[in-house]
Write a protein that holds these residues in place. Structure first.
Motif, short mmCIF file in Angstrom:
data_model
loop_
_atom_site.label_atom_id
_atom_site.label_comp_id
_atom_site.label_asym_id
_atom_site.label_seq_id
_atom_site.Cartn_x
_atom_site.Cartn_y
_atom_site.Cartn_z
N THR A 1 0.82 -1.21 0.00
CA THR A 1 0.00 0.00 0.00
C THR A 1 0.85 1.25 0.00
OG1 THR A 1 -1.85 -1.06 1.09
CG2 THR A 1 -1.72 1.31 1.29
N ALA A 2 1.96 1.25 0.74
CA ALA A 2 2.76 2.45 0.90
C ALA A 2 3.60 2.79 -0.32
CB ALA A 2 3.67 2.31 2.12
N LEU A 3 3.66 1.92 -1.31
CA LEU A 3 4.53 2.19 -2.46
C LEU A 3 3.73 2.58 -3.69
CD1 LEU A 3 7.37 2.27 -3.61
CD2 LEU A 3 7.17 -0.17 -4.09
N LEU A 4 3.27 1.62 -4.46
CA LEU A 4 2.64 1.92 -5.74
C LEU A 4 1.13 1.92 -5.68
CD1 LEU A 4 4.94 -0.18 -8.09
CD2 LEU A 4 4.97 2.27 -7.72
N VAL A 5 0.55 1.15 -4.76
CA VAL A 5 -0.90 1.08 -4.71
C VAL A 5 -1.51 2.44 -4.42
CG1 VAL A 5 -2.86 0.06 -3.48
CG2 VAL A 5 -0.89 -1.34 -4.07
N PRO B 1 5.11 8.51 -10.11
CA PRO B 1 4.52 8.89 -11.39
C PRO B 1 3.71 7.75 -12.01
CG PRO B 1 6.79 8.29 -11.72
CD PRO B 1 6.53 8.18 -10.23
N TYR B 2 2.84 8.10 -12.96
CA TYR B 2 2.08 7.11 -13.70
C TYR B 2 1.64 7.70 -15.04
CZ TYR B 2 -1.65 9.77 -11.37
OH TYR B 2 -2.45 10.78 -10.88
N VAL B 3 1.36 6.80 -15.97
CA VAL B 3 0.76 7.19 -17.25
C VAL B 3 -0.56 6.44 -17.39
CG1 VAL B 3 2.93 7.75 -18.39
CG2 VAL B 3 2.07 5.41 -18.48
N THR B 4 -1.51 7.05 -18.08
CA THR B 4 -2.88 6.54 -18.15
C THR B 4 -3.36 6.49 -19.59
OG1 THR B 4 -3.42 7.45 -15.97
CG2 THR B 4 -5.26 6.97 -17.42
N GLU C 1 -9.88 1.72 -17.90
CA GLU C 1 -8.64 2.50 -17.87
C GLU C 1 -7.47 1.61 -17.48
OE1 GLU C 1 -8.95 6.41 -16.03
OE2 GLU C 1 -7.14 5.98 -14.88
N ALA C 2 -6.36 1.80 -18.17
CA ALA C 2 -5.11 1.09 -17.85
C ALA C 2 -4.08 2.11 -17.38
CB ALA C 2 -4.58 0.35 -19.08
N ARG C 3 -3.26 1.68 -16.41
CA ARG C 3 -2.20 2.56 -15.91
C ARG C 3 -0.89 1.80 -15.78
NH1 ARG C 3 -4.32 6.61 -11.07
NH2 ARG C 3 -5.93 7.67 -12.30
N TYR C 4 0.19 2.53 -15.99
CA TYR C 4 1.52 2.01 -15.71
C TYR C 4 2.10 2.93 -14.66
CZ TYR C 4 6.33 0.45 -16.46
OH TYR C 4 7.61 -0.05 -16.29
N GLY D 1 -1.88 -1.72 -14.09
CA GLY D 1 -3.17 -1.86 -13.42
C GLY D 1 -4.32 -1.64 -14.38
N LEU D 2 -5.47 -2.19 -14.02
CA LEU D 2 -6.68 -2.06 -14.82
C LEU D 2 -7.82 -1.64 -13.92
CD1 LEU D 2 -7.84 -2.45 -17.70
CD2 LEU D 2 -8.46 -4.78 -17.01
N TYR D 3 -8.64 -0.69 -14.38
CA TYR D 3 -9.68 -0.08 -13.55
C TYR D 3 -10.97 0.08 -14.34
CZ TYR D 3 -5.30 1.16 -11.34
OH TYR D 3 -4.04 1.09 -10.81
N PHE D 4 -12.07 0.03 -13.61
CA PHE D 4 -13.39 0.20 -14.22
C PHE D 4 -14.18 1.22 -13.40
CE2 PHE D 4 -11.92 -4.08 -15.05
CZ PHE D 4 -12.07 -4.18 -16.43
N GLY D 5 -15.00 2.01 -14.09
CA GLY D 5 -15.80 2.99 -13.39
C GLY D 5 -17.17 3.13 -14.04
N ILE D 6 -18.15 3.49 -13.24
CA ILE D 6 -19.49 3.76 -13.74
C ILE D 6 -20.00 5.02 -13.07
CG2 ILE D 6 -20.58 2.28 -11.96
CD1 ILE D 6 -22.68 1.55 -14.12
#
Length: 226
Positions: free
Chosen positions: A12-16, A170-173, A188-191, A215-220
């Motif tokens: 949790t403390a790093l990338l999450v 940092p991250y890209v989306t 949505e995908a993130r690196y 990572g992969l994410y979904f939203g509504i």
């Protein structure tokens, strides 16, 4: 539940932290528009040889303050299950929009707030996103979008007095938002953390490189009040 807790707490403390939800507002809302939304997804790790996505969930509310200017706030429900109250708040400003309204740039500064009920401490992580969106079909609100962003670590020490060596996360989306009338759906995908090696950590992140994680994410979402 115990197995999941042992997995999620060390990372949790790093990338999450930098991968909690889909982009709250891709294109600023119309003036007076309201939106409620939910998000599910997270970075993936390799567990027993199989990919295991971390199911981070949250609910959020966004409001269009003016033309090209919106605000949002969210509550992270997965964190709450493990005794951490995590909330976020952001401002979403239109930096530029094409005359045909089909291209635009959105800047989203904000912050995440944490209160750990177990340790009884509080932390704040500033965040900023810069995203570009493209409404690629005329008379449709479907948006293809992408961008860059980062969390910022303000504290010099991690847990147990360890030296903090990841001041920037940092991250890209890259994502897509489908819209039907007042409903929207995002994938949505993130690196994340592409500058940090991950081969010396307790868990193995799912990534094509030895840095960061994917990572992969979904939203509504549901809009009203326009």
């Amino acid at each position: 539940m115990d197995m999941f807790k042992r997995l999620i707490l060390p990372i949790t403390a790093l990338l999450v932290l930098a991968a909690c939800n889909v982009t709250r507002v891709v294109k600023p809302l119309e003036k007076g528009e309201h939106q409620v939304s939910a998000s599910l997804g997270g970075p993936a790790i390799v567990f027993s040889g199989a990919p295991l996505p971390i199911p981070l969930s949250s609910v959020a509310y966004a409001h269009g303050l003016d033309t090209g200017l919106s605000v949002s706030a969210g509550l992270h429900t997965t964190s709450l299950m493990f005794g951490v109250a995590q909330m976020d708040a952001s401002l979403h400003a239109r930096l530029w929009q094409a005359k045909n309204d089909r291209f635009g740039l959105t800047m989203s500064p904000g912050a995440h707030f944490f209160y750990d009920f177990n340790e009884q401490n509080t932390r704040v992580y500033p965040q900023v996103d810069l995203g570009a969106w493209w409404q690629y079909r005329e008379n449709k609100d479907h948006l293809l979008y992408g961008g860059v962003g980062s969390w910022f670590e303000l504290y010099r020490e991690k847990a147990h007095g360890q030296v903090q060596d990841h001041e920037v996360l940092p991250y890209v989306t890259l994502g897509h938002q489908f819209r039907w009338d007042t409903w929207s759906f995002q994938v949505e995908a993130r690196y994340l953390g592409m500058f940090y090696r991950n081969d010396e950590l307790v868990v193995t992140y799912l990534t094509p490189f030895n840095t960061g994680t994917s990572g992969l994410y979904f939203g509504i979402g549901k809009s009203f009040g326009k």
